[in-house]
Scaffold this active site. Structure first.
Site, mmCIF file in Angstrom:
data_model
loop_
_atom_site.group_PDB
_atom_site.id
_atom_site.type_symbol
_atom_site.label_atom_id
_atom_site.label_comp_id
_atom_site.label_asym_id
_atom_site.label_seq_id
_atom_site.Cartn_x
_atom_site.Cartn_y
_atom_site.Cartn_z
ATOM 1 N N HIS A 1 0.822 -1.220 0.000
ATOM 2 C CA HIS A 1 0.000 0.000 0.000
ATOM 3 C C HIS A 1 0.857 1.272 0.000
ATOM 4 C CE1 HIS A 1 -3.430 -2.512 1.269
ATOM 5 N NE2 HIS A 1 -2.671 -3.004 2.221
HETATM 6 C C1 BDR Z 1 -3.034 0.818 5.370
HETATM 7 O O1 BDR Z 1 -3.225 0.348 6.697
HETATM 8 C C2 BDR Z 1 -2.022 -0.177 7.208
HETATM 9 O O2 BDR Z 1 -2.248 -1.454 7.681
HETATM 10 C C3 BDR Z 1 -0.996 -0.115 6.110
HETATM 11 O O3 BDR Z 1 0.263 0.274 6.628
HETATM 12 C C4 BDR Z 1 -1.540 0.904 5.154
HETATM 13 O O4 BDR Z 1 -1.091 2.215 5.477
HETATM 14 C C5 BDR Z 1 -3.749 -0.114 4.405
HETATM 15 O O5 BDR Z 1 -5.125 -0.134 4.691
#
Ligand code: BDR
Ligand code: CA
Length: 313
Positions: A243
């Site tokens: 992400h």
């Molecule tokens: C986001 O939530 C976190 O778990 C990850 O680091 C990312 O920023 C994804 O939904």
């Protein structure tokens, strides 16, 4: 073009770690003014620890790291150890960090930095809940107009939710903060799950990290191996979605991404859909666009960039 001055606001997190490493590996494009930590994936003492471990992994003890808000503006903190492990950075066996945190609070650092720079020259890159950014905007509204751009990971439209059926984690954890940021008028580039779920670490891509043979390459392979188990089981995908590195990759190669300039609003009332990012993707309202909502990326180009840059560390 001179490198862009940025602040990374983060809650590491394995994918946050890769985002930070990509920034550290890219000084031609990115001038990292500091890293501000927030509670999110894990509690603040761990996110500040993890940010320092990542900088030390890259042998960059000179990076200024600040502790910020330890809870959302108006709700109890929700964490994600079930994804990231109990430390938030499970996977590699990294040493406890030696470098110190800065004394200044992260919110103060954000405010002071924006006031000290010419308007439109500092970009904020939040890759966790938006508590620090919203608190800075609340405490010092004069800085809002000075922000060049906010490039953030958060939200979802077609993919809907990953932490509830309706909401993505970063926005869900602090929807009030997200609402402040989305209404701020600052130009926003948003990396929602719609794009990050296309940035999947396949077996081959992970092998490319590992075969760098460096401490960074091996640690990144171990991090993604750890946190992919959650998404593989949940979505049946080939590997972990990276992400947060979408944010730092965008700074280097915006041409790898595509999206639409649309109106995006955050649900802050309904418990059922709390933190949902309602994106007017189809232009069915007259609401003015406030965000470039990214929907697609060139995944091979993204992973080639990551591997090439991580090899430098
Ligand atoms: C986001 O939530 C976190 O778990 C990850 O680091 C990312 O920023 C994804 O939904
Ligand atoms: Ca994150």
């Amino acid at each position: 073009m001179p490198p862009r001055k940025i602040i990374i606001d983060t809650d590491p997190g394995q994918d946050d770690a890769v985002a930070i490493l990509l920034a550290l590996a890219s000084p031609e494009e990115i001038d990292l003014l500091g890293i501000t930590c927030v509670a999110g994936n894990v509690a603040l003492p761990l996110t500040t620890r993890n940010a320092r471990m990542v900088c030390e992994l890259a042998t960059r003890r000179d990076v200024a790291i600040y502790a910020g808000c330890d809870r959302p503006l108006g709700r109890d903190l929700v964490t994600a150890e079930y994804v990231h492990g109990k430390t938030g950075l499970d996977g590699p066996d990294l040493p406890e960090p030696q470098m110190l945190l800065q004394d200044q609070h992260a919110v103060e650092f954000i405010i002071e930095t924006l006031r000290a720079h010419a308007p439109g020259t500092v970009t904020l890159c939040p890759i966790g809940p938006l508590t620090n950014i919203a608190t800075a905007f609340n405490n010092a509204p004069d800085i809002i107009d000075k922000v060049q751009e906010i490039i953030l990971m958060g939200g979802a439209y077609f993919e809907v939710g990953n932490v509830t059926p309706a909401a993505e984690f970063n926005i869900y954890v602090d929807p009030q903060a997200a609402d402040i940021v989305f209404r701020s008028g600052v130009p926003l580039i948003v990396m929602p799950l719609d794009v990050t779920h296309k940035a999947l670490v396949t077996v081959e891509r992970n092998a490319a990290f590992r075969s760098l043979g460096t401490p960074v390459g091996i640690a990144v392979a171990q991090m993604t191996e750890f946190f992919e188990r959650y998404d593989r089981e949940k979505y049946g995908t080939l590997g972990a979605p990276l992400h947060d590195p979408c944010v730092t990759a965008y700074l280097i190669r915006p041409d790898l991404f595509s999206g639409r300039h649309v109106n995006v609003q955050v649900e802050v009332t309904s418990e059922l859909t709390m933190g949902m990012t309602v994106a007017d993707w189809w232009g069915v309202t007259q609401n003015a666009p406030n965000a470039v909502f990214i929907g697609d990326l060139n995944a091979d180009g993204f992973f080639d960039l990551l591997t090439e840059r991580l090899a430098r560390l």
